[in-house]
Design a protein around this motif. Structure first.
Motif, PDB file in Angstrom:
ATOM      1  N   SER A 122       0.831  -1.203   0.000  1.00  0.00           N
ATOM      2  CA  SER A 122       0.000   0.000   0.000  1.00  0.00           C
ATOM      3  C   SER A 122       0.869   1.258   0.000  1.00  0.00           C
ATOM      4  O   SER A 122       0.592   2.212  -0.731  1.00  0.00           O
ATOM      5  N   ASN A 123       1.917   1.254   0.785  1.00  0.00           N
ATOM      6  CA  ASN A 123       2.818   2.392   0.856  1.00  0.00           C
ATOM      7  C   ASN A 123       3.506   2.614  -0.489  1.00  0.00           C
ATOM      8  O   ASN A 123       3.607   3.738  -0.982  1.00  0.00           O
ATOM      9  N   LYS A 124       3.973   1.526  -1.110  1.00  0.00           N
ATOM     10  CA  LYS A 124       4.651   1.633  -2.408  1.00  0.00           C
ATOM     11  C   LYS A 124       3.686   2.120  -3.481  1.00  0.00           C
ATOM     12  O   LYS A 124       4.041   2.968  -4.308  1.00  0.00           O
ATOM     13  N   LEU A 125       2.459   1.615  -3.476  1.00  0.00           N
ATOM     14  CA  LEU A 125       1.460   2.034  -4.456  1.00  0.00           C
ATOM     15  C   LEU A 125       1.148   3.522  -4.302  1.00  0.00           C
ATOM     16  O   LEU A 125       1.064   4.255  -5.294  1.00  0.00           O
ATOM     17  N   GLY A 126       0.999   3.997  -3.076  1.00  0.00           N
ATOM     18  CA  GLY A 126       0.725   5.411  -2.827  1.00  0.00           C
ATOM     19  C   GLY A 126       1.838   6.300  -3.330  1.00  0.00           C
ATOM     20  O   GLY A 126       1.605   7.343  -3.934  1.00  0.00           O
ATOM     21  N   ARG A 127       3.082   5.901  -3.085  1.00  0.00           N
ATOM     22  CA  ARG A 127       4.215   6.688  -3.571  1.00  0.00           C
ATOM     23  C   ARG A 127       4.264   6.717  -5.089  1.00  0.00           C
ATOM     24  O   ARG A 127       4.545   7.749  -5.692  1.00  0.00           O
ATOM     25  N   ASN A 128       3.993   5.588  -5.731  1.00  0.00           N
ATOM     26  CA  ASN A 128       4.019   5.542  -7.193  1.00  0.00           C
ATOM     27  C   ASN A 128       2.938   6.426  -7.798  1.00  0.00           C
ATOM     28  O   ASN A 128       3.177   7.116  -8.785  1.00  0.00           O
ATOM     29  N   VAL A 129       1.740   6.406  -7.232  1.00  0.00           N
ATOM     30  CA  VAL A 129       0.646   7.228  -7.747  1.00  0.00           C
ATOM     31  C   VAL A 129       0.990   8.705  -7.602  1.00  0.00           C
ATOM     32  O   VAL A 129       0.801   9.494  -8.522  1.00  0.00           O
ATOM     33  N   PHE A 130       1.508   9.099  -6.446  1.00  0.00           N
ATOM     34  CA  PHE A 130       1.853  10.498  -6.212  1.00  0.00           C
ATOM     35  C   PHE A 130       2.974  10.946  -7.142  1.00  0.00           C
ATOM     36  O   PHE A 130       2.921  12.026  -7.724  1.00  0.00           O
ATOM     37  N   THR A 131       3.998  10.108  -7.315  1.00  0.00           N
ATOM     38  CA  THR A 131       5.110  10.454  -8.192  1.00  0.00           C
ATOM     39  C   THR A 131       4.633  10.621  -9.631  1.00  0.00           C
ATOM     40  O   THR A 131       5.017  11.571 -10.319  1.00  0.00           O
TER      41      THR A 131
END
Length: 70
Positions: free
Chosen positions: A9-18
């Motif tokens: 979940s943390n990795k997915l959130g960072r990818n979406v924001f980036t």
């Protein structure tokens, strides 16, 4: 210890924001990320007066309405 679901979940959130920042930012243009146009200063002044004035006058208008009710 972070669970695998939390890590994903943390990795997915960072990818979406980036991705969002990369695709929506042109960089260095003042006012680019604002939801209104700042090139016409008279229009901007009028919008600010309406926006700030409506918020600041609301309690007084509500109080007046309540006092005038019969």
């Amino acid at each position: 210890m972070i669970s695998p679901l939390a890590r994903f979940s943390n990795k997915l959130g960072r990818n979406v924001f980036t991705t969002f920042v990369r695709n929506h930012s042109h960089g260095g243009v003042p006012g680019e990320n604002l939801p209104f146009d700042i090139s016409n200063r008279y229009k901007l002044t009028l919008y600010f007066i309406l926006f700030a004035g409506s918020g600041l006058s609301a309690p007084y208008l509500i109080t007046r309405h309540q006092l005038l009710k019969k």
